[in-house]
Write a protein that holds these residues in place. Structure first.
Motif, PDB file in Angstrom:
ATOM      1  N   THR A   1     -45.293 -31.045 -40.534  1.00  0.00           N
ATOM      2  CA  THR A   1     -43.975 -31.574 -40.848  1.00  0.00           C
ATOM      3  C   THR A   1     -42.988 -30.431 -40.659  1.00  0.00           C
ATOM      4  O   THR A   1     -43.190 -29.347 -41.174  1.00  0.00           O
ATOM      5  N   GLU A   2     -41.939 -30.686 -39.880  1.00  0.00           N
ATOM      6  CA  GLU A   2     -41.081 -29.572 -39.471  1.00  0.00           C
ATOM      7  C   GLU A   2     -39.989 -29.241 -40.453  1.00  0.00           C
ATOM      8  O   GLU A   2     -39.265 -28.269 -40.288  1.00  0.00           O
ATOM      9  N   GLY A   3     -39.862 -30.077 -41.453  1.00  0.00           N
ATOM     10  CA  GLY A   3     -38.867 -29.782 -42.474  1.00  0.00           C
ATOM     11  C   GLY A   3     -39.278 -30.435 -43.766  1.00  0.00           C
ATOM     12  O   GLY A   3     -40.040 -31.401 -43.772  1.00  0.00           O
ATOM     13  N   ARG A   4     -38.794 -29.871 -44.831  1.00  0.00           N
ATOM     14  CA  ARG A   4     -39.146 -30.443 -46.128  1.00  0.00           C
ATOM     15  C   ARG A   4     -37.911 -30.406 -46.993  1.00  0.00           C
ATOM     16  O   ARG A   4     -37.215 -29.401 -47.061  1.00  0.00           O
ATOM     17  N   LEU A   5     -37.633 -31.545 -47.632  1.00  0.00           N
ATOM     18  CA  LEU A   5     -36.502 -31.607 -48.549  1.00  0.00           C
ATOM     19  C   LEU A   5     -37.032 -31.454 -49.973  1.00  0.00           C
ATOM     20  O   LEU A   5     -37.847 -32.253 -50.423  1.00  0.00           O
ATOM     21  N   TRP A   6     -36.587 -30.382 -50.620  1.00  0.00           N
ATOM     22  CA  TRP A   6     -37.043 -30.116 -51.982  1.00  0.00           C
ATOM     23  C   TRP A   6     -36.044 -30.710 -52.960  1.00  0.00           C
ATOM     24  O   TRP A   6     -34.852 -30.423 -52.894  1.00  0.00           O
ATOM     25  N   HIS A   7     -36.543 -31.551 -53.846  1.00  0.00           N
ATOM     26  CA  HIS A   7     -35.716 -32.076 -54.932  1.00  0.00           C
ATOM     27  C   HIS A   7     -36.061 -31.236 -56.150  1.00  0.00           C
ATOM     28  O   HIS A   7     -37.167 -31.323 -56.670  1.00  0.00           O
ATOM     29  N   ILE A   8     -35.126 -30.415 -56.567  1.00  0.00           N
ATOM     30  CA  ILE A   8     -35.445 -29.454 -57.630  1.00  0.00           C
ATOM     31  C   ILE A   8     -34.616 -29.768 -58.867  1.00  0.00           C
ATOM     32  O   ILE A   8     -33.404 -29.991 -58.779  1.00  0.00           O
ATOM     33  N   ARG A   9     -35.278 -29.814 -59.990  1.00  0.00           N
ATOM     34  CA  ARG A   9     -34.565 -29.970 -61.259  1.00  0.00           C
ATOM     35  C   ARG A   9     -34.733 -28.648 -61.997  1.00  0.00           C
ATOM     36  O   ARG A   9     -35.846 -28.230 -62.286  1.00  0.00           O
ATOM     37  N   ALA A  10     -33.612 -27.972 -62.239  1.00  0.00           N
ATOM     38  CA  ALA A  10     -33.682 -26.636 -62.839  1.00  0.00           C
ATOM     39  C   ALA A  10     -32.903 -26.617 -64.150  1.00  0.00           C
ATOM     40  O   ALA A  10     -31.853 -27.228 -64.279  1.00  0.00           O
ATOM     41  N   ARG A  11     -33.473 -25.909 -65.124  1.00  0.00           N
ATOM     42  CA  ARG A  11     -32.762 -25.756 -66.382  1.00  0.00           C
ATOM     43  C   ARG A  11     -31.564 -24.820 -66.197  1.00  0.00           C
ATOM     44  O   ARG A  11     -30.535 -24.954 -66.823  1.00  0.00           O
ATOM     45  N   ARG A  12     -31.767 -23.840 -65.325  1.00  0.00           N
ATOM     46  CA  ARG A  12     -30.743 -22.821 -65.137  1.00  0.00           C
ATOM     47  C   ARG A  12     -30.679 -22.485 -63.652  1.00  0.00           C
ATOM     48  O   ARG A  12     -31.714 -22.398 -62.987  1.00  0.00           O
ATOM     49  N   ILE A  13     -29.475 -22.329 -63.131  1.00  0.00           N
ATOM     50  CA  ILE A  13     -29.316 -22.036 -61.703  1.00  0.00           C
ATOM     51  C   ILE A  13     -28.553 -20.730 -61.556  1.00  0.00           C
ATOM     52  O   ILE A  13     -27.505 -20.546 -62.175  1.00  0.00           O
ATOM     53  N   VAL A  14     -29.089 -19.828 -60.776  1.00  0.00           N
ATOM     54  CA  VAL A  14     -28.394 -18.565 -60.508  1.00  0.00           C
ATOM     55  C   VAL A  14     -27.928 -18.591 -59.066  1.00  0.00           C
ATOM     56  O   VAL A  14     -28.734 -18.743 -58.151  1.00  0.00           O
TER      57      VAL A  14
END
Lengths: 80, 304
Positions: free
Chosen positions: B184-197
């Motif tokens: 698969t040439e690309g991957r979409l990451w669905h990320i749920r983060a408590r904190r984002i820097v």
């Protein structure tokens, strides 16, 4: 995408839920006596606050439970 | 032209053939289209959309405004509006310079997938600030960076070739990962983060941005930092000597310009190397900077 707090399953992604509109809109106490204006009030009129709003949600792709949550319409944050 | 040696992102033992505007070129594995073209002495990578003036490669990353290409991949898919400074070359790839929007043609037979993850801390940007933030964070930490290489960090998941596309409600972040050579040439990451820097750098006011970063970081340790702006390095040094400041950012080489007979000032750390640009009017200088002897050179804010 919102994180909706289901009282049964905990915080879950918004896609698992259906929205049920404003909570606490009461059916007319005496339906036979209600005139058109009263029915229109019941059927169509809803609060549209800028701030906290009590609303109903159903966890349709999960436990299927209906519940009431308070959401801030400005920040999309669920309160409580 | 290409340097005789060096270059940590390319593998000189593997050559890769591709075409650009119909001509065959050769690069090394790990080259971007832009770096391979520059290695082949191709300086013009496109033309401006209004007047058609020639354009060269302008940047070394995703901020590229000039080197926009349409790429036909070996499997026949043709993709428009890619930045030559980001796309890595592959055998059989056909790139052409793009003027305007380009168009999708051919059937897109590539496969993509998606992945859902939850993390305590998501760091966007793999520069020194991002890496420091990631290694200081607790719990599950993910660091994503646009570039092709991210050095591993202990206890941190790192994702290279990954562009954060947007930050949505309640710590929800979409990240697109490019995976050349995978099924698969690309991957979409669905990320749920408590904190984002966000460690992606800021335009303008570098020192101020660096200062804010320290303020934030030290604030977390319970240290209150007050930022004071000044006219520049010399004023900073004078404030240090006068006791009006405790720490200051100072340009290398400016210390001899202030008087500190007791040697009270100490350097703490070098933040980065800074190139010095010198602009001048008139004829080209024949023997470099020496030609400026006896002339007046403006070097920034005067002594205060």
């Amino acid at each position: 995408m919102l994180l909706v707090p289901c009282p049964w399953c905990g915080p879950r992604p918004e896609v698992e839920f259906r929205y049920g509109g404003q909570a606490g809109v009461a059916y007319p106490e005496d339906p036979d006596a209600a005139d058109d204006a009263r029915w229109a009030e019941y059927v169509f009129m809803r609060d549209n606050p800028k701030g906290p709003l009590r609303e109903r949600w159903v966890h349709s792709a999960g436990c299927r439970r209906w519940f009431v949550a308070t959401r801030d319409t400005v920040t999309h944050e669920f309160l409580e | 032209m290409r340097l005789e040696q060096g270059g940590s992102r390319i593998d000189r033992s593997r050559t890769v053939h591709f075409t650009f505007d119909g001509r065959q070129y050769e690069g090394f594995a790990g080259d971007t289209i832009a770096s391979a073209l520059l290695a082949n002495n191709v300086r013009i990578v496109g033309h401006g959309i209004y007047t058609g003036r020639p354009r060269g490669v302008f940047t070394a990353g995703p901020e590229e405004p000039n080197a926009i290409v349409q790429v036909r991949w070996p499997n026949g898919t043709s993709e428009p509006s890619l930045r030559a400074t980001v796309v890595e070359i592959a055998d059989g790839m056909e790139a052409r310079s793009l003027r305007g929007r380009g168009r999708l043609d051919g059937e897109d037979r590539r496969r993509f997938d998606k992945k859902y993850v939850h993390v305590e801390t998501l760091v966007i940007g793999g520069g020194s600030a991002g890496r420091a933030a990631a290694s200081n964070a607790d719990g599950r930490v993910l660091l994503v960076d646009d570039g092709p290489v991210v050095e591993p960090i202990d206890g941190v998941d790192v994702l290279a070739r990954a562009t954060a596309l947007g930050i949505y409600d309640q710590g929800y972040v979409l990240v697109a990962e490019r995976r050349p050579g995978h099924r698969t040439e690309g991957r979409l990451w669905h990320i749920r983060a408590r904190r984002i820097v966000l460690a992606t750098g800021q335009a303008g006011g570098t020192y101020e941005a660096v200062g804010r970063e320290y303020q934030r970081r030290l604030g977390r340790e319970g240290l209150r930092v007050e930022l004071r702006s000044s006219a520049g390095s010399i004023e900073n040094l004078q404030r240090l000597l006068g006791g009006q400041a405790d720490v200051a950012f100072v340009q290398g080489g400016t210390y001899p310009l202030v008087s500190d007979p007791e040697g009270r000032l100490r350097g703490m750390a070098a933040l980065y190397r800074e190139p010095l640009w010198i602009f001048y009017r008139g004829q080209p200088l024949t023997d470099g900077l020496a030609s400026l002897a006896g002339r007046r050179v403006a070097i920034g804010a005067p002594k205060v």
